[in-house]
Each structure stands twice: as structure tokens, then as C-alpha cells.
Design an enzyme around this catalytic site. Structure first.
Site, PDB file in Angstrom:
ATOM      1  N   THR A  12       0.352   0.763   6.485  1.00  0.00           N
ATOM      2  CA  THR A  12       0.451  -0.229   5.418  1.00  0.00           C
ATOM      3  C   THR A  12       0.624  -1.596   6.088  1.00  0.00           C
ATOM      4  O   THR A  12       1.071  -1.680   7.228  1.00  0.00           O
ATOM      5  CB  THR A  12       1.655   0.026   4.496  1.00  0.00           C
ATOM      6  OG1 THR A  12       2.859  -0.032   5.263  1.00  0.00           O
ATOM      7  CG2 THR A  12       1.569   1.377   3.809  1.00  0.00           C
ATOM      8  N   GLY A  13       0.294  -2.640   5.351  1.00  0.00           N
ATOM      9  CA  GLY A  13       0.382  -3.980   5.926  1.00  0.00           C
ATOM     10  C   GLY A  13      -1.007  -4.558   6.135  1.00  0.00           C
ATOM     11  O   GLY A  13      -1.966  -4.119   5.498  1.00  0.00           O
ATOM     12  N   GLY A  34      -9.941  -3.499   2.610  1.00  0.00           N
ATOM     13  CA  GLY A  34      -8.983  -3.403   3.704  1.00  0.00           C
ATOM     14  C   GLY A  34      -9.146  -2.111   4.481  1.00  0.00           C
ATOM     15  O   GLY A  34     -10.206  -1.479   4.486  1.00  0.00           O
ATOM     16  N   THR A  65       0.884  -1.159   0.000  1.00  0.00           N
ATOM     17  CA  THR A  65       0.000   0.000   0.000  1.00  0.00           C
ATOM     18  C   THR A  65       0.917   1.203   0.000  1.00  0.00           C
ATOM     19  O   THR A  65       2.097   1.078   0.329  1.00  0.00           O
ATOM     20  CB  THR A  65      -0.836  -0.007   1.306  1.00  0.00           C
ATOM     21  OG1 THR A  65      -1.641  -1.173   1.356  1.00  0.00           O
ATOM     22  CG2 THR A  65      -1.720   1.220   1.450  1.00  0.00           C
ATOM     23  N   GLY A 105      -4.368  -5.008   6.738  1.00  0.00           N
ATOM     24  CA  GLY A 105      -5.439  -4.065   7.043  1.00  0.00           C
ATOM     25  C   GLY A 105      -6.414  -4.564   8.075  1.00  0.00           C
ATOM     26  O   GLY A 105      -6.975  -3.777   8.849  1.00  0.00           O
ATOM     27  N   ARG A 136     -13.473  -7.966  -0.823  1.00  0.00           N
ATOM     28  CA  ARG A 136     -12.770  -7.644   0.427  1.00  0.00           C
ATOM     29  C   ARG A 136     -12.284  -6.192   0.395  1.00  0.00           C
ATOM     30  O   ARG A 136     -11.700  -5.735  -0.584  1.00  0.00           O
ATOM     31  CB  ARG A 136     -11.586  -8.581   0.597  1.00  0.00           C
ATOM     32  CG  ARG A 136     -10.733  -8.320   1.861  1.00  0.00           C
ATOM     33  CD  ARG A 136      -9.530  -7.455   1.571  1.00  0.00           C
ATOM     34  NE  ARG A 136      -8.639  -7.340   2.722  1.00  0.00           N
ATOM     35  CZ  ARG A 136      -7.587  -6.531   2.776  1.00  0.00           C
ATOM     36  NH1 ARG A 136      -7.288  -5.769   1.742  1.00  0.00           N
ATOM     37  NH2 ARG A 136      -6.828  -6.472   3.843  1.00  0.00           N
TER      38      ARG A 136
HETATM   39  N1  GLY Z   1      -3.283  -2.205   4.170  1.00  0.00           N
HETATM   40  C1  GLY Z   1      -3.805  -2.570   2.923  1.00  0.00           C
HETATM   41  C2  GLY Z   1      -4.799  -3.620   2.969  1.00  0.00           C
HETATM   42  O1  GLY Z   1      -4.826  -4.409   3.898  1.00  0.00           O
HETATM   43  O2  GLY Z   1      -5.598  -3.697   2.051  1.00  0.00           O
END
Ligand code: GLY
Length: 388
Positions: A276-277, A255, A225, A279, A253
Site C-alpha cells: 500500500t502507498g 497504480g 489501499t 504505487g 491513472r
Molecule cells: N497503492 C495504491 C495506488 O498507488 O494506487
């Protein structure tokens, strides 16, 4: 990257230690013996209490860079972007316009498989994009989720903010809105990402009718992200986060990135933050909002980011923790306050973040809760997910 001193007591979680941008002023007056005594005592506590105790015992100053404005902070993939955003701020552009111009670089880069054009698709091979933004001076926000066929969801999110009385549009109606606003429809699945998706699908189930690839190829996957936060010379702030989300996700889905208060948040009186990471971990603690609230309470950006990670850890379901309470995922939090101080933290050692201020564009190390070597071995036990 700068190596960190190894002060880790036996079996205790790793300590976030100072990054290059340590602020001026004296370190906390704590002797090494006193520190080790505290750390050893903390080792007998439950994990989250240990982290708290060790954070209080840490023999370093509170962290964060010396204030400098303008300043732009982003995830590490935003190194080119922070430079562009900073240049725009210097010439007087609006903070949100600058930050979005920064993330547009990744969105339009077909080689970046975590954002916009070229992003890895969902399980059906369709690229679905999420983004949100906040404009500090006007206290407005915009977001889109599950957007298809438009390469710059950050700009569509801003259009929702600028041209509607709503905050978020989703799915095919978000696309219809974007087309009405003049955005160009285009295929987002690049050949590289299509091939990765085909490999992932072939390896998914040993008893299906897709033949596995002969070569031992790595299946690329990402929760990548880009988050970017900007403050100008006058102290006005903005934030934006944009993503193609978790690779091969279940269609539909969404996030954290398009969730205002999770993927990013901005309060013009305090600061801006984003993530980021994974979600799913961030949504549960409203991480963007929480980080800004920690800064409002007086924490430096890096400390605020660490506190948010601790909260994520405390809210993690058992199936995603190993026997020692260590999470089977990584996630990063980025923070910037109104003064231009910045910081970032990651669950595991080794992450960096991008920053640009008067000192130029560069990567700085994230603080962290755990050493990389502590990452649990083995796959996430998804089959035990229900009821845990
Ligand atoms: N942080 C981005 C996601 O999980 O979609």
C-alpha cells in the site's frame, strides 16, 4: 504502539528493530560497541549502501513471527477483514474467497475513502477502482483497472480469473464485463468524498474561477489501499489488493494494485506479499513479486519486505528525494510465508499492519527504514518532474 530503542548513530538512517512478534531463539551475537562501530563506519557510505551495511549489523534476530497457520496479514485498515478471513479459513473456506471476503468489508464501507464505495475520486470527480488477486493452489490471477460504478473490484478481478482466459480487464470494458457477470451498478462517490474533491479543486489553482472555501479545512488525500494475504492450515496461499488509487489522480491513472507482481503476488510454494502507498514506486520494482522472491531465497517475511523497500529507494528519481536521499513519500510492504510467518515494513516509522492467527486479530508495528522525524519538509516539487 511499542516504542523502539533509540540506537541511531549520528546522521545514519534508522534501523528496523524487532517487532512484538520476535521469533524464539537467541539474538545475533553482536556487542553494542561492535554494532556502533559498524554503524559509524556505514555513515560514510552512500545511503543505500549504508542501509545494507546497517541491516547486516543490526543486533537483532532476523525477524518475523513464530509460524502459525491459518494466518491472515493485511494493511492496518484490514483489521476487521483479517478477523473475518481467519474465521472463514478455520471453517475450511478457500484462501482467496476468505481474503476477498476480508477486503469486501472496506470496499463496501462508505466511510473508508481509499477503497471501493466512498473512495476519493480522480481529478474529474469520478471514482475509478483497481484490484488484483492471485490464487496460490491453482496458480491463477485476475485483475481490473479503472473500473467505475462497481463497489467490489476485488470480486470482479476474481471473476476475470474464474471466467476468462485473460488476467486483466480495464475501463469501460471491465465494467461491461462486471455487469454481464451480474455485479450491481451503483454511484460510488459519497457526499463526504464529493465535498473533499470540491475543496481540493477549489484550492488547486489560485487563478482559476473556483472560489476557495473560507474555512481552513484540511484537504483529505490518500494513496490508501487494502492488501490481504492468507495461508490456511494446509499451507495454501492467496493474495488480493484493492483500491480507489491516488486521490485526485489524472483520469485513467492506474497504480500498482491491479498489477500482478506489484500490488500483490502469491506463489503457493513460497508465500504472498503486497503493498500500500505510492504505487508508482512499487510498480518500478515489481514489489509483490520481488518480496516473494526474497522469501524464496530464504529471507524472513519482514526482512524480505525491508529489502524490497531498499530497492524502491534505490529506484527513486531525484526529484522525490531530499538532499540526504530520503524519499518524499511513504509506502508499505506486507509479507506472509507458507509456514505462517509474517512481517511488514514501511519507508517511515509509525505504520502498522493487521494480522490474525491463533493469537487473535491485532495490529503489529511495521519495521522501517527512516524515523518519522526524518520525513523531508515541504511539498513534492512536481514542477521539476520532467527529465529528472
Ligand atoms: N497503492 C495504491 C495506488 O498507488 O494506487
Amino acid at each position: 504502539m511499542e516504542r523502539r530503542p533509540r540506537v541511531k548513530p549520528v546522521d545514519a538512517p534508522c534501523l528496523p528493530v524487532p517487532v512484538r512478534s520476535r521469533p524464539p531463539g537467541p539474538a545475533m551475537p553482536l556487542s553494542r560497541r561492535a554494532f556502533l562501530a559498524t554503524a559509524t563506519a556505514a555513515a560514510s557510505l552512500p545511503l543505500t549502501e549504508r542501509l545494507h551495511a546497517l541491516r547486516l549489523a543490526r543486533p537483532v534476530a532476523a525477524g518475523g513471527a513464530a509460524p502459525s497457520r491459518p494466518c491472515v496479514v493485511a494493511s492496518d485498515n484490514g483489521l476487521r477483514g483479517v478477523r473475518r478471513a481467519y474465521d472463514l479459513l478455520v471453517r475450511g473456506d478457500d484462501t482467496l474467497d476468505a481474503a476477498i471476503a476480508g477486503v469486501n468489508i472496506q470496499e463496501l464501507d462508505p466511510e473508508d475513502q481509499s477503497v471501493g464505495l466512498g473512495g476519493l475520486p480522480n481529478a474529474e470527480g469520478v471514482v475509478q477502482l483497481d484490484a488484483s488477486c492471485m490464487h496460490g493452489p491453482t496458480r491463477r490471477a485476475g485483475a481490473v483497472a479503472c473500473l467505475e460504478d462497481i463497489a467490489t473490484p476485488s470480486l470482479v478481478a476474481k471473476a476475470v480469473m474464474d471466467y476468462t482466459d485473460h488476467v486483466m480487464l480495464v475501463g469501460r470494458d471491465a465494467k461491461r464485463f462486471a455487469l454481464q457477470m451480474g455485479f450491481r451498478e451503483q454511484p460510488l462517490l459519497t457526499e463526504k468524498s464529493r465535498q473533499d474533491w470540491l475543496r481540493w479543486r477549489a484550492r488547486l489553482n489560485p487563478s482559476d474561477f473556483w472560489l476557495d472555501h473560507d474555512e481552513d479545512v484540511e484537504i483529505r488525500s490518500t494513496t490508501g489501499t487494502i492488501n490481504m494475504n492468507a495461508v490456511n492450515a494446509a499451507g495454501d496461499l492467496s493474495s488480493v489488493t484493492t483500491t480507489s488509487g491516488m486521490a485526485y489522480k489524472i483520469p485513467g491513472r492506474v497504480g500498482d494494485s491491479p498489477i500482478v507482481g506489484a500490488g500483490q503476488y502469491c506463489d503457493n510454494t513460497v508465500g504472498a506479499a503486497g503493498s500500500t502507498g505510492r504505487g508508482e514506486a512499487n510498480i518500478k520494482v515489481c514489489g509483490g513479486f520481488l518480496t516473494v522472491e526474497f522469501m524464496r531465497q530464504g529471507l524472513a517475511p519482514r526482512q524480505a519486505a525491508l529489502r524490497t523497500l531498499e530497492r524502491m529507494l534505490a529506484m527513486t528519481e531525484a526529484r522525490l528525494l531530499d538532499a540526504k536521499g530520503r524519499p518524499r513519500f511513504d509506502i508499505q510492504v506486507y509479507a506472509l510465508n507458507k509456514a505462517g510467518e509474517h512481517g511488514a515494513a514501511s519507508m517511515y516509522e509509525g505504520s502498522q499492519y493487521a494480522v490474525c492467527d491463533a493469537g487473535g486479530a491485532r495490529l503489529e508495528p511495521c519495521a522501517f527504514l527512516f524515523r518519522r522525524s526524518e520525513y523531508p519538509a515541504g511539498p513534492v516539487p512536481v514542477q521539476r518532474a520532467r527529465g529528472r
